[in-house]
Design a protein around this motif. Structure first.
Motif, short mmCIF file in Angstrom:
data_model
loop_
_atom_site.label_atom_id
_atom_site.label_comp_id
_atom_site.label_asym_id
_atom_site.label_seq_id
_atom_site.Cartn_x
_atom_site.Cartn_y
_atom_site.Cartn_z
N ASP A 1 0.93 -1.22 0.17
CA ASP A 1 -0.35 -0.01 0.24
C ASP A 1 0.51 1.22 0.33
N ILE A 2 1.98 1.09 0.04
CA ILE A 2 3.25 1.97 -0.34
C ILE A 2 2.49 3.58 -1.03
N PHE A 3 2.64 2.37 -2.56
CA PHE A 3 1.89 4.00 -3.09
C PHE A 3 0.61 3.95 -3.49
N ASN A 4 -0.17 4.05 -2.58
CA ASN A 4 -1.79 4.28 -2.97
C ASN A 4 -1.68 5.18 -2.68
N ILE A 5 -2.52 5.57 -2.91
CA ILE A 5 -2.85 7.19 -3.29
C ILE A 5 -3.88 8.20 -1.75
N GLU A 6 -3.51 8.57 -0.77
CA GLU A 6 -4.14 8.89 -0.36
C GLU A 6 -3.97 10.08 0.20
N ALA A 7 -4.09 10.93 -0.66
CA ALA A 7 -4.45 12.01 -0.18
C ALA A 7 -4.16 13.35 -1.94
N LEU B 1 -8.63 7.54 -4.47
CA LEU B 1 -8.26 7.67 -3.73
C LEU B 1 -7.34 5.58 -3.77
N GLY B 2 -6.86 5.59 -3.31
CA GLY B 2 -6.45 3.70 -3.23
C GLY B 2 -5.84 3.48 -4.43
N LYS B 3 -5.79 4.29 -5.44
CA LYS B 3 -4.94 3.95 -6.01
C LYS B 3 -3.77 4.24 -6.14
N LYS B 4 -2.94 3.07 -7.14
CA LYS B 4 -1.64 2.45 -7.62
C LYS B 4 -1.22 4.53 -8.34
N ILE B 5 -0.55 5.69 -7.28
CA ILE B 5 0.32 6.78 -7.90
C ILE B 5 -0.02 6.81 -9.51
N PHE B 6 0.78 5.38 -9.56
CA PHE B 6 1.87 5.91 -11.08
C PHE B 6 0.83 5.03 -12.37
N ASP B 7 0.09 4.64 -11.49
CA ASP B 7 -1.05 4.54 -12.52
C ASP B 7 -1.53 6.06 -12.79
N ILE B 8 -1.41 7.11 -12.47
CA ILE B 8 -2.39 8.38 -13.28
C ILE B 8 -1.53 8.39 -13.97
N ILE C 1 5.92 11.85 -3.80
CA ILE C 1 5.89 10.05 -3.11
C ILE C 1 5.63 10.41 -2.12
N PRO C 2 5.54 8.99 -1.36
CA PRO C 2 4.76 8.12 -2.05
C PRO C 2 3.19 7.91 -2.47
N ASN C 3 2.35 8.90 -1.61
CA ASN C 3 1.34 8.48 -2.16
C ASN C 3 0.72 9.80 -2.21
N LYS C 4 0.69 10.65 -2.64
CA LYS C 4 0.24 11.91 -2.95
C LYS C 4 0.24 12.91 -4.39
#
Length: 262
Positions: A43-49, A71-78, A102-105
């Motif tokens: 869950d490290i790279f899951n978007i949180e904000a 939210l919850g989607k992988k940051i590098f997938d956008i 990085i890692p989740n915003k």
């Protein structure tokens, strides 16, 4: 004996090269495996904000919905390029920049278009920014600089205005920004657009200046101010007069004549 020693040395070098190559390959595979595992299985790279910066016209929720970021989607997938392109289609968005934090915003930085000019033509009124892009704003906003067109205008909300015969709207903006840096009495009061890339300026001295919208426009305006001040020092008439830079090499004064198009 010498040949055997040389063969042993070559064999040792080959063995070292082989071991080094295998070690590098193993390290690379390990790094790739660990990276993919961390990226996709944790869950490290899951978007949180998601943060929106410099957005005053549209709501944050609206921008986020247009960006389709969950939210919850992988940051590098956008797809940052696609998001920027989508948001820049909004009328009041001049520029959009999407940045990974990085890692989740995710940060969406908005540069908005600013309402600047109120352009009138016959009974029609439109609002533009500094580039001439037509905006959907309050047409009763008296704080916007007034421009009157004596020639035909074609426009669509969100596109740049098309004024018949006018080559470069941004040159008008350059002149008016130059004017804003001058003393208050020297600032332009109103601008008119005539045929053949010609503009007219109502000065606060009560004199109308007519000029070609070319590379010398700022110099000519400054020169016009100098001529006005010289006439005032000599107690010569200024109010209600016209100063025309389009009649030849030298500007021409006329007295008490109505402006073209009036």
């Amino acid at each position: 004996m010498g040949r055997k020693r040389r063969k042993k040395k070559v064999k040792r070098k080959v063995n070292k090269l082989y071991i080094s190559t295998v070690a590098i390959l193993l390290a690379t595979v390990t790094v790739v495996f660990c990276t993919n595992y961390i990226k996709n299985r944790t869950d490290i790279f899951n978007i949180e904000a998601i943060s929106i910066i410099n957005n005053t016209i549209y709501s944050d929720d609206y921008i986020i919905s247009k960006a389709s970021i969950q939210l919850g989607k992988k940051i590098f997938d956008i797809d940052r390029d696609k998001i920027e392109e989508t948001i820049e289609k909004e009328i009041y968005v001049k520029k959009c920049k999407v940045v990974y934090q990085i890692p989740n915003k995710v940060c969406i930085n908005i540069e908005e278009r600013e309402e600047k000019y109120l352009i009138s033509y016959n009974d029609d009124i439109l609002i533009t920014d500094s580039t001439g892009t037509v905006l959907d704003g309050n047409k009763q906003n008296n704080e916007l600089f007034p421009i009157e067109s004596k020639v035909n205008i074609i426009y669509n909300i969100g596109d740049k205005v098309n004024i018949e015969g006018l080559i470069n709207f941004e040159a008008i903006n350059g002149l008016l920004e130059f004017s804003e840096k001058l003393d208050d009495i020297d600032k332009t009061q109103k601008l008119c657009i005539y045929e053949d890339n010609v503009i007219g300026i109502d000065t606060k001295y009560g004199l109308h200046v007519k000029m070609k919208l070319d590379d010398e426009i700022q110099y000519n305006y400054y020169f016009a101010l100098a001529l006005i001040k010289d006439r005032l020092q000599k107690n010569q008439e200024v109010i209600g007069c016209n100063l025309d830079f389009t009649k030849g090499d030298s500007p021409v004064f006329t007295f008490g004549l109505k402006r073209e198009g009036n």
